[in-house]
Design a protein around this motif. Structure first.
Motif, short mmCIF file in Angstrom:
data_model
loop_
_atom_site.label_atom_id
_atom_site.label_comp_id
_atom_site.label_asym_id
_atom_site.label_seq_id
_atom_site.Cartn_x
_atom_site.Cartn_y
_atom_site.Cartn_z
N ALA A 57 0.84 -1.20 0.00
CA ALA A 57 0.00 0.00 0.00
C ALA A 57 0.87 1.25 0.00
CB ALA A 57 -0.92 -0.02 1.21
N LYS B 48 -2.62 3.87 2.83
CA LYS B 48 -2.85 2.65 3.64
C LYS B 48 -4.30 2.34 3.98
CE LYS B 48 1.59 2.11 4.09
NZ LYS B 48 2.29 1.01 3.43
N TYR B 49 -4.56 1.04 3.99
CA TYR B 49 -5.78 0.47 4.60
C TYR B 49 -5.43 0.21 6.06
CZ TYR B 49 -8.13 -4.04 5.89
OH TYR B 49 -8.77 -5.08 6.51
N SER C 49 -7.54 2.59 -0.01
CA SER C 49 -6.09 2.38 -0.14
C SER C 49 -5.71 2.32 -1.62
CB SER C 49 -5.65 1.11 0.60
OG SER C 49 -6.38 -0.02 0.21
N ARG D 162 -8.70 -19.98 10.15
CA ARG D 162 -8.44 -18.70 9.48
C ARG D 162 -8.91 -18.72 8.02
NH1 ARG D 162 -4.30 -14.29 8.77
NH2 ARG D 162 -5.67 -12.92 7.62
N SER E 168 0.24 -12.28 3.54
CA SER E 168 -1.17 -12.65 3.56
C SER E 168 -1.87 -12.14 2.31
CB SER E 168 -1.86 -12.18 4.83
OG SER E 168 -2.01 -10.79 4.84
N GLY F 14 -10.40 -13.49 3.10
CA GLY F 14 -9.24 -14.06 3.78
C GLY F 14 -8.39 -12.98 4.43
N SER F 15 -8.06 -11.94 3.69
CA SER F 15 -7.26 -10.83 4.20
C SER F 15 -7.55 -9.62 3.31
CB SER F 15 -5.77 -11.18 4.14
OG SER F 15 -5.02 -10.13 4.71
N GLY F 16 -7.83 -8.48 3.95
CA GLY F 16 -8.27 -7.31 3.18
C GLY F 16 -7.35 -6.97 2.02
N ARG G 67 -6.46 -6.50 -3.41
CA ARG G 67 -5.68 -5.67 -4.36
C ARG G 67 -4.69 -6.52 -5.15
NH1 ARG G 67 -4.37 -2.01 0.57
NH2 ARG G 67 -2.52 -3.33 0.38
N MET H 212 -5.29 -3.26 13.88
CA MET H 212 -6.25 -2.25 13.39
C MET H 212 -7.52 -2.22 14.23
SD MET H 212 -7.33 -3.29 9.49
CE MET H 212 -5.76 -3.75 8.78
N MET I 107 -0.80 6.86 9.71
CA MET I 107 -1.29 5.56 10.18
C MET I 107 -0.59 5.19 11.50
SD MET I 107 -0.98 1.82 8.34
CE MET I 107 0.79 1.65 8.49
C1 DP6 Z 1 -0.63 -1.95 7.14
O1 DP6 Z 1 -4.79 -6.93 4.85
O2 DP6 Z 1 -3.12 -7.84 6.53
O3 DP6 Z 1 -0.38 -3.55 5.39
O4 DP6 Z 1 -7.69 -7.45 6.42
O5 DP6 Z 1 -7.12 -7.96 8.79
O6 DP6 Z 1 -6.18 -9.39 6.96
P1 DP6 Z 1 -6.65 -8.01 7.37
O7 DP6 Z 1 -5.37 -7.05 7.31
P2 DP6 Z 1 -4.22 -6.89 6.23
O8 DP6 Z 1 -3.76 -5.41 6.58
C2 DP6 Z 1 -2.86 -4.70 5.83
C3 DP6 Z 1 -2.49 -3.45 6.54
C4 DP6 Z 1 -1.32 -2.69 5.99
C5 DP6 Z 1 -1.75 -1.62 4.98
C6 DP6 Z 1 -2.22 -2.08 3.63
O9 DP6 Z 1 -1.75 -3.12 3.11
O10 DP6 Z 1 -3.05 -1.34 3.06
#
Ligand code: DP6
Length: 329
Positions: free
Chosen positions: A15, A18-19, A34, A74, A114, A145-147, A151, A199, A246
């Motif tokens: 990112a 950032k998310y 993001s 998970r 992830s 699975g993971s945000g 992307r 988060m 962040m």
């Molecule tokens: C700081 O996608 O690992 O890398 O959705 O809970 O699995 P979950 O989180 P994840 O968070 C990434 C957070 C970051 C910023 C980003 O990649 O945007």
């Protein structure tokens, strides 16, 4: 009955804006938009074999990452969503999944494993139960699975809006041939607090969280415009603001989240001096102590030479890379 196997490849999503924060509990719907780049230099390879479940509850899924058997809890929400999708595509019976996955980079050391892992998993599982699933569907299911995985489904530069179920591509991997990302792993260790826990803690306890989510859309827009105009200084400046804001919300969480190590700060300081000398280098960071430097083709090696000594693992130079791809075995 035939048990078809599918292999998928995916790359991490770094990112630039950032998310950090979920709009609500559950399925990784983001509170912030993001903007990211998919990294060619690191790869996850995932092979999925599908067979009819012995019981309809899907208890016989299995997952191995780098030879280590994983707790399937998970992965369960993603598998269940693929099973729901399979029903809508008239898949006969209930599919269960046996997964073998390998990363060619350290897992869980804050190098976005992830994102690549769940993108490859969603692409492989969906291809195993249907023909040619839409990228939006792969992105939506990878997100469960993971945000950040939503992307990774796309190559080049991507965006995932606040409140959105899936990401989309802004520009492909050939858009900015001079752009480079240098990953500087200051430690090989796993992160002490996962992004997910971090988060949620920030959202629940940091007094700055609201300010962070209100400000994030502006920075995401600025980041996207910098990409669209291939303006490295503008991109670096916006990316620094995004990760530092962040972290400001994280430092104020209770208990505080401090992912940084002494080498992290050393690198940030040295990059500042390099910029003062006119060298185009700007850093970003994620939920860990590793530093990622945004630069161009001409300066990537200099970054590696400058910091090689203080790293725990070799630096990685990457250019923007492709989205997920699948192959039927
Ligand atoms: C700081 O996608 O690992 O890398 O959705 O809970 O699995 P979950 O989180 P994840 O968070 C990434 C957070 C970051 C910023 C980003 O990649 O945007």
């Amino acid at each position: 009955m035939e048990t078809p196997s599918v292999r998928a490849r995916a790359h991490p999503s770094l990112a630039l804006a950032k998310y950090w924060g979920k709009a609500r509990e559950g399925t990784n719907i983001p509170a912030t938009p993001s903007v990211a780049v998919t990294l060619r230099a690191m790869t996850t390879n995932t092979t999925v074999r599908v067979q009819p479940c012995a019981d309809a509850g899907g208890e016989d899924d299995s997952v191995e990452i780098g030879g280590v058997v994983q707790d399937t809890r998970r992965f369960r929400p993603l598998f269940d969503e693929v099973r729901r999708y399979a029903r809508t595509r008239s898949y006969p019976g209930v599919p269960c999944f046996s997964v073998l996955s390998e990363n060619d980079f350290p897992t869980a050391a804050g190098l976005a494993s992830s994102a690549a892992g769940f993108a490859a998993l969603a692409a492989a599982c969906l291809a195993a139960v249907s023909d040619g699933p839409e990228p939006t569907t792969i992105s939506r299911i990878a997100r469960i699975g993971s945000g950040s995985a939503c992307r990774s489904v796309y190559g080049g530069f991507t965006r995932w809006d606040a409140g959105a179920e899936s990401a989309f591509q802004i520009r492909d991997e050939d858009w900015w041939p001079d752009f480079r990302i240098v990953i500087l792993p200051v430690t090989a260790g796993a992160k002490p607090v996962s992004s997910r826990e971090g988060m949620n803690r920030t959202r629940d306890t940091s007094p700055y969280y609201r300010a962070w989510t209100e400000d994030a859309p502006l920075l995401a827009r600025e980041t996207q415009q910098a990409i669209e105009t291939r303006d490295l200084e503008r991109l670096g400046t916006a990316a620094r603001l995004s990760y530092l804001r962040m972290f400001a919300t994280m430092f104020a969480a209770e208990p505080p989240l401090v992912y940084w190590l002494p080498q992290t700060v050393e690198i940030i300081r040295e990059l500042e001096q390099m910029r003062d000398r006119g060298i185009p280098v700007w850093e970003t960071m994620d939920a860990g102590p590793q530093v990622k430097v945004l630069t161009d083709r001409d300066h990537a090696r200099l970054v590696v030479e400058t910091f090689g000594e203080i790293l725990s693992l070799p630096a990685i130079i990457s250019e923007p890379g492709p989205g997920t791809s699948v192959e039927r075995l």
